[in-house]
Design an enzyme around this catalytic site. Structure first.
Site, PDB file in Angstrom:
ATOM      1  N   ARG A  62      82.288 134.212 -36.453  1.00  0.00           N
ATOM      2  CA  ARG A  62      83.361 133.622 -35.471  1.00  0.00           C
ATOM      3  C   ARG A  62      84.292 132.644 -36.064  1.00  0.00           C
ATOM      4  NH1 ARG A  62      81.055 130.310 -30.219  1.00  0.00           N
ATOM      5  NH2 ARG A  62      80.331 129.030 -31.806  1.00  0.00           N
ATOM      6  N   TYR A 110      83.312 118.851 -26.785  1.00  0.00           N
ATOM      7  CA  TYR A 110      83.252 118.634 -27.981  1.00  0.00           C
ATOM      8  C   TYR A 110      83.968 119.670 -28.714  1.00  0.00           C
ATOM      9  CZ  TYR A 110      79.015 120.957 -26.726  1.00  0.00           C
ATOM     10  OH  TYR A 110      78.329 122.000 -26.386  1.00  0.00           O
TER      11      TYR A 110
HETATM   12  C1  PLP Z   1      80.502 128.697 -22.796  1.00  0.00           C
HETATM   13  C2  PLP Z   1      79.626 127.650 -22.948  1.00  0.00           C
HETATM   14  N1  PLP Z   1      78.982 126.973 -22.001  1.00  0.00           N
HETATM   15  C3  PLP Z   1      78.259 125.752 -22.268  1.00  0.00           C
HETATM   16  C4  PLP Z   1      78.062 125.539 -23.654  1.00  0.00           C
HETATM   17  C5  PLP Z   1      77.050 124.324 -24.037  1.00  0.00           C
HETATM   18  O1  PLP Z   1      76.653 123.524 -23.160  1.00  0.00           O
HETATM   19  P1  PLP Z   1      76.064 121.948 -23.386  1.00  0.00           P
HETATM   20  O2  PLP Z   1      77.039 121.335 -23.784  1.00  0.00           O
HETATM   21  O3  PLP Z   1      75.587 121.879 -22.082  1.00  0.00           O
HETATM   22  O4  PLP Z   1      75.092 122.296 -24.658  1.00  0.00           O
HETATM   23  C6  PLP Z   1      78.784 126.202 -24.589  1.00  0.00           C
HETATM   24  C7  PLP Z   1      78.449 125.730 -26.131  1.00  0.00           C
HETATM   25  O5  PLP Z   1      78.770 126.426 -27.090  1.00  0.00           O
HETATM   26  C8  PLP Z   1      79.500 127.204 -24.457  1.00  0.00           C
HETATM   27  O6  PLP Z   1      79.867 128.124 -25.386  1.00  0.00           O
END
Ligand code: PLP
Length: 383
Positions: A342, A196
């Site tokens: 950001r 997303y």
């Molecule tokens: C580095 C990173 N990992 C994972 C996620 C999010 O994971 P999930 O889609 O499981 O909420 C984010 C969300 O901003 C992210 O920045």
């Protein structure tokens, strides 16, 4: 599709809606779900969709066919692959990661070690290179940091981890679709990432995961669902893993979200990633230079182009209120506690004039001290 009165600098958090996605999702709703109903699993290829989109994402991240699939969320995929990695390195207790990694990466690792109860530990350090030794089972890193936008040297760290006998798991949430990636050439073992953000797959879009070809036959996953079975429609009573990366699938995929993600990925594939990267760096140069003229902002993002992803971050003690004032004036970025503003510079739709106009709003908010207004001080539940 962006509203006329908005400059959108938050595609590193949620990419905007592509026009083609609206059409495509309506088509899936009306023609596929509405008319073909359950026949769509075969007649409209739903059953293969997560593999098809996975292959396309593979092309964006430098991964060969048969290594990338779309499934679940980034957090769940982290859990699955981290568990598989620990299983491949018996006798090694450490999951090594960087201080300041995204919380879900840390929390998932902590949850997994607590569940396993086999003495594994999550070690967080400011200098991963110096902590790579024969206790490390897996080096788990986020390629481009969610807060600062700093980007690791994937090839060098992967090489160093392998030299220490460890496996490597990269979180590509802030890299896929934004920076050139060469997972195969760099010898990466595992990767996960969001749909997303720069892939513009829509809110809560399903995530992707990558498993290097040579590791797939030994992949023992903790979530063994029916769609990761060798023969799902045989409905056997015991689990047998599917061949290859398909075993990393757990349950029924979200078709509407997958269709939206595919459109976003198709658009990303149309733009040569070298050109995307070049524009991203130029946008950032301009944004940094203009914003620094205002004073009061401390740049968190590395100045060296090779060391940053596609976002620019500044620290400011009144960052939250400043960002709220900017959002109200149509410049949408976001804020990460304690003091980080950001700005995602997604080159597919952010223009140089947007950077220029956004900084004019920064100037306006700072010189007029608009951010001091009481209504900008109240923290919302999502920042
Ligand atoms: C580095 C990173 N990992 C994972 C996620 C999010 O994971 P999930 O889609 O499981 O909420 C984010 C969300 O901003 C992210 O920045």
């Amino acid at each position: 599709m962006l509203p006329d009165d908005v400059i959108y600098l938050d595609g590193n958090s949620l990419g905007p809606l592509p026009k083609a996605t609206k059409t495509r999702v309506l088509e899936v709703l009306e023609r596929e779900w509405g008319h073909s109903l359950i026949r769509s699993w075969t007649d409209h290829g739903w059953i293969d969709l997560q593999f098809r989109v996975g292959e396309k994402i593979g092309r964006l991240i430098g991964a060969p066919a048969g290594t990338t699939v779309v499934a679940d969320s980034t957090s769940v995929n982290l859990f699955k692959l981290l568990a598989a990695a620990l299983h491949m390195r018996p006798g090694r207790a450490v999951i090594l990661t960087e201080e300041g990694n995204f919380p879900t990466d840390l929390y998932v690792a902590q949850g997994l070690t607590a569940l396993l109860q086999r003495g594994h530990v999550l070690r967080q350090t400011a200098d991963v290179m110096s902590k790579l030794d024969d206790t490390v089972a897996v080096l788990m890193l986020t390629h481009a940091n969610y807060r600062s936008g700093a980007m690791h040297d994937m090839a060098a760290l992967t090489r160093a981890a392998h030299a220490a006998g460890a496996l490597v798991l990269w979180d590509l949430s802030h890299s896929a679709g934004a920076v050139p990636l060469r997972l195969d050439a760099d010898g990466v073992d595992f990767a996960v990432g969001c749909g997303y953000k720069y892939l513009n797959g829509g809110p809560g879009a399903p995530a992707f995961l990558f498993v290097a070809k040579h590791l797939q036959d030994d992949l023992r996953l903790p979530l063994t669902g029916w769609l990761g079975h060798a023969a799902p429609f045989a409905f056997e009573s015991s689990y047998r893993p599917a061949a290859g990366v398909a075993r990393a699938v757990v349950g029924t995929p979200p078709i509407l979200s997958l269709a939206a993600l595919e459109t976003g990925v198709d658009i990303a594939l149309e733009a040569p990633i070298a050109a995307v990267r070049a524009k991203s760096l130029r946008l950032a140069e301009l944004f940094i230079a203009l914003t620094e003229q205002e004073g009061g902002f401390r740049l968190l993002t590395p100045r060296q182009p090779a060391a940053r992803g596609s976002q620019v971050a500044f620290a400011h003690p009144d960052g939250y209120a400043i960002m709220q004032a900017m959002i109200e004036r149509g410049v949408i970025g976001d804020f990460r506690a304690p003091d980080v503003l950001r700005f995602g510079l997604a080159p597919l739709y952010v223009r140089y004039v947007d950077v220029w106009d956004a900084v004019a709003v920064v100037r306006d908010v700072m010189r007029g001290e608009a951010w001091r207004d009481a209504r900008y001080q109240q923290r919302r539940s999502v920042t």
